[in-house]
Design an enzyme around this catalytic site. Sequence first.
Site: not given
Length: 515
Positions: A200, A271-273, A321
């Site tokens: 992000h 988060d969300e790699i 995560d």
Amino acid sequence: RAVLSFPISAVESSIQVWPKPRTFSWPQPQATLLSSTFTISAPNQTHIHLSSAIKRYLNLIQTEHHIPLVPPMLNFSTSTPPLQTLLVFVSDLTAPLHPNVNESYTLTIPTRGPANSTAETVWGAMRGLETFSQLVCGWVMLDTSRNYYPVEDILRTIGAMSVNKMNVFHWHITDSHSFPLLFGLDHGVRIIPEIDSPAHTGSWAEAYPNIVTCADMFWWPAGSMWEDRLASEPGTGHLNPLNPKTYQVLKRVINDVATLFPEPFYHAGADEIIPGCWKADPAIQSFLSNGGTLSQLLEIFVNSTFPYIVSLNRTVVYWEDVILDGNIKVPTTALPPEHTILQTWNNGHENTKKIVSSGYQVIVSSSDFYYLDCGHGDFLGNDSQYDQQTSDNSGNGGSWCGPFKTWQTIYNYDITYGLSEEEANVVLGGEVALWSEQADPAVLDARIWPRTSVMAETLWSGNRDETGKKRYAEATDRLNEWRYRMVQRGIGAEPIQPLWCIRNPGMCNTVQPFA
């Protein structure tokens, strides 16, 4: 946390206080007048934030003139002298607004003499002032990274949190779409900043393109599988863990943010790699070709940043995560529990259990219950899933985390469900989230309130009555009244029932179970 004792009021069901105090007593159902010269004072106690709160609440009490939608059934006497003063007493004026601070208070309003509010800390005193303000009737006297929110909207949200007795504003400041970092103790609200990384971070490429992988690329290339996407939504970019410049830039940002926010927690994201974004970089391709893994890349990043944040006397908060992701995660040995807090957002109670079982303190933000943006469809254009003649996709509201989270859904959620007493003790609290892909100032208040008020009550005094029964039926009338009062205070909370239901208590309930 709240203990109320004031024999000037009415039976419990007639008084609409939100959130509901844990304990209270109304032995004499009698109302009284406030004096035209009513004052609030804290004798021999000087504290900048307490003084500000007293001034704010005195002005509110003198100007709000709230008239309940359903007038309480009170005995009214003119023989009782008007209430002249509320005296505020605080035991510890030095306690900072840190985790586990004591926010309890006791409010006593006798039929004669001054009212008294006693609290261990300034922050508890503020909660008592709010409760007192709700007992006065007129007839008796934020995610700013995706869409821009003016300061006035953020301040209004912080003020609304205060009156709902909530004490932490988690500010997701940056994302792939923007980096808009260009206030809270007076209201008893901590501001926890989040600078999300390494994912992000596409917006960082505007200033430092060499430290960001896959920046400004199309998020899901045509013809590719979902597993090969570059991001989970439009807006690509991850910081490059192999570039030394990454840490030079990031550490300057971390230091600036830690200086700007005198708060013991620092939220570092993680988060969300997405594998495809890192794999798009030639240096990372070479690292992987030589036997390296994506999890090792994340561990390099964490090992290069976590100790620095801790050196600034901060406890580091990460999204779950960082240890629970199915593809890219670090071993728990990389994140000592004494310096780490994890925030859970997937799989409800299951992930909460996993985190506390690993020895970490946890903040619960279950997307199944606490995500306020869910159920409004998706923001992708050219989306073929809506081209249907036999279904409107109402099962999930067209969004990944649908359906819409009703206030009843939030009220009935128990964040420590399935945990032992010891495990429940390391659950720091719950947090609702409003992600702003489809939210901006025009809808901010209605998306947040009064659903967030509901979570506040459940965490303040629980969601069950003295017998252990869920009290959502009793809460409905109080929430209606509280929503109406918030609107009067300038908070654009959405209605939960038609006005007719409010004027006719109980008539809109069901006596038949649906499940």
